[in-house]
Design an enzyme around this catalytic site. Structure first.
Site, PDB file in Angstrom:
ATOM      1  CG  HIS A  69      41.916  33.399  33.437  1.00 14.48           C
ATOM      2  ND1 HIS A  69      42.673  32.326  33.068  1.00 14.48           N
ATOM      3  CD2 HIS A  69      42.547  33.944  34.516  1.00 14.48           C
ATOM      4  CE1 HIS A  69      43.710  32.217  33.887  1.00 14.48           C
ATOM      5  NE2 HIS A  69      43.665  33.187  34.777  1.00 14.48           N
ATOM      6  CD  GLU A  70      42.589  37.726  35.600  1.00 16.10           C
ATOM      7  OE1 GLU A  70      42.574  37.670  36.846  1.00 16.10           O
ATOM      8  OE2 GLU A  70      43.541  37.305  34.918  1.00 16.10           O
ATOM      9  CG  HIS A  73      41.688  33.957  39.202  1.00 15.59           C
ATOM     10  ND1 HIS A  73      42.244  32.784  39.625  1.00 15.59           N
ATOM     11  CD2 HIS A  73      42.358  34.299  38.066  1.00 15.59           C
ATOM     12  CE1 HIS A  73      43.204  32.424  38.779  1.00 15.59           C
ATOM     13  NE2 HIS A  73      43.287  33.326  37.818  1.00 15.59           N
TER      14      HIS A  73
HETATM   15 ZN   LIG Z   1      44.799  33.637  36.392  1.00 15.65          ZN
END
Ligand SMILES: [Zn+2]
Length: 374
Positions: A69-70, A73
Site C-alpha cells: 500500500h505504501e 503511494h
Molecule cells: Zn495510504
C-alpha cells in the site's frame, strides 16, 4: 513516527524501508490474536501448532500488504517528481515519508488513491485465492479469507476523509482542484481531519464506558494519533509554504570577518569574535579562503587549551564544507541543515564565500512573515 528508533531493512524500487521498534508490538498483537483467538474460533479442531504457524504467516503477509500500500503511494509520488524519503512500518500501520507537497491537485489525487486502490486489488486477489484453495486446503482458505477482509478494511479506513489519511488527501486534492488554492484546501482538510480524529477519541471513550476496554483504548489512541498527525502536517505545510520561492541569498548574513589561520583561539574569541557579534569567520591565507571556523568547533575545545590551539587546527577545511548556493530555495536549505545535522551552512558561489545562512536566520524569516500574516 520516530525516525531514529527504526531498523533499516533495505531498499525496494529505490525507497528505503524501515521498521520502527513500535512495529514489533503490533506484529506480536496481530499474530497472537490470529493464532489464539480468530483462527481457533472460526476453524475449530486444528492443532495448536497449526494455529500459530497460520497466525504468523498471515501476520507477515498482512504487513507485506501494508508495505505494498505504501509502496504504491511512493511510486506514484516519484512518478510525479516528488521524492520519497522512506517507508516506515510502525504501531499504527505504515507511513511513506514524503517531504514535499505534490505539485498539482491531480498528482495528489492519484498519489492518495494509489494506496487504497492497491489494498483493494490485494483484497480481491486474496479473495480469489481463498475461493480457489478452500476446497483443497482449508488452511490456505483461512489465510486468504482473513487477508481479503483485512485489506478491504485497510482501504476503507484509509479512505476516511481525515487529513492526513488518504481520504483526507483525496478531499484536499478535490478542494485544491476546485478552488486552485492549496493553502485554503489544506486548512479545510486539516479542520475536517481534526474533527474526525476528535470523533475517534469520543467513540473510544464511549467504548471504555460500556466496558470495551481494549477496543476503546485502541480507538482513542488512533484518534489521538490522527489529531497530532493532522496538526503536525499542517505546521509542516505552513512552514514549506512560507519558505517556498525564497532563496538563501535573501536571508544569509553576508558580513564575514576574514581571519588569519595562525591566530590562537583565545585571541580570536576576545579580540575578534566577541566585539564583532558575528558568526561567519572564513579563514584565509595568501588571499585565498582555506576553511571556515564555527562556534560549534570552538566549543569542542576546552577553554584552558584555547591559548595553545590555532584557528587552522580546528577549522573546517574548504574541501569538506557542506554548503548551499545563493539561489537555492529555503526549503532545500532547511532540508540540508536537517540532513547534515548542522545549524548553519556557508553560502558559496564558485570559489567565493558569499555569507552564512543559519537556522536563526530561517526562524527570523518565518517569524516575521507569520507576524505580518504574509
Ligand atoms: Zn495510504
Amino acid at each position: 513516527m520516530s525516525g531514529g528508533n527504526a531498523l533499516r531493512l533495505g531498499r525496494i524500487l529505490g525507497v528505503e524501508i524501515k521498521l520502527d521498534y513500535s512495529w514489533f508490538i503490533i506484529f506480536v498483537l496481530v499474530t497472537v490474536s490470529l493464532s489464539g483467538q480468530i483462527f481457533p474460533s472460526l476453524y475449530a479442531g486444528w492443532s495448536r501448532g497449526t494455529y500459530w504457524l497460520l497466525g504468523a504467516l498471515t501476520s507477515v503477509l498482512f504487513f507485506t500488504s501494508v508495505l505494498a500500500h505504501e509502496l504504491a503511494h511512493s511510486l506514484v509520488s516519484q512518478a510525479y517528481g516528488v521524492p520519497v524519503h522512506d517507508i516506515t512500518l510502525f504501531i499504527f500501520g505504515g507511513a511513506a515519508h514524503i517531504d514535499e507537497e505534490p505539485k498539482t491537485a491531480r498528482a495528489e489525487l492519484l498519489m492518495a488513491l494509489a494506496g487504497p486502490g492497491t489494498s483493494l486489488v490485494i483484497s480481491a486477489l486474496f479473495g480469489l485465492f481463498a475461493l480457489l484453495s478452500r476446497s483443497t486446503s482449508p488452511h490456505l482458505g483461512a489465510i486468504g479469507t482473513w487477508l481479503a477482509g483485512i485489506n478491504a478494511s485497510l482501504a476503507a479506513f484509509n479512505l476516511i476523509p481525515g487529513f492526513p489519511l488518504d481520504g483526507g488527501r483525496v478531499f484536499r486534492a478535490l478542494v485544491w482542484g476546485l478552488t486552485g488554492n492549496l493553502q485554503r484546501a489544506t486548512q479545510f482538510a486539516t479542520g475536517l481531519g481534526r474533527l474526525i480524529a476528535f470523533g475517534f477519541v469520543l467513540l473510544g471513550v464511549w467504548q471504555l464506558f460500556i466496558g470495551n476496554w481494549v477496543n476503546g483504548l485502541w480507538i482513542a489512541f488512533i484518534g489521538w494519533f490522527l489529531d497530532s498527525a493532522a496538526a503536525s502536517s499542517y505546521r509542516r505545510f505552513t512552514l514549506r509554504h512560507l519558505l517556498a520561492g525564497h532563496t538563501a541569498r535573501e536571508v544569509m548574513t553576508s558580513e564575514c570577518t576574514l581571519i588569519p589561520r595562525h591566530l590562537t583561539l583565545d585571541v580570536f574569541v576576545e579580540q575578534i569574535m566577541l566585539p564583532s557579534g558575528r558568526r561567519c569567520f572564513p579563514v584565509q591565507e595568501g588571499g585565498r579562503i582555506r576553511g571556515l571556523l564555527t562556534l560549534h568547533r570552538i566549543r569542542e575545545v576546552p577553554r584552558e587549551r584555547w591559548s595553545q590551539t590555532r584557528v587552522d587546527d580546528i577549522m573546517i577545511p574548504w574541501a569538506e564544507l557542506k554548503s548551499v548556493r545563493p539561489d537555492e530555495e529555503l526549503n532545500t536549505v532547511f532540508d540540508r541543515m536537517a540532513a547534515e545535522d548542522v545549524n548553519q551552512l556557508p553560502v558559496i558561489e564558485g570559489d567565493s564565500l558569499l555569507g552564512m545562512v543559519a537556522r536563526d536566520n530561517l526562524l527570523a524569516f518565518i517569524h516575521q512573515r507569520t507576524e505580518l500574516g504574509l
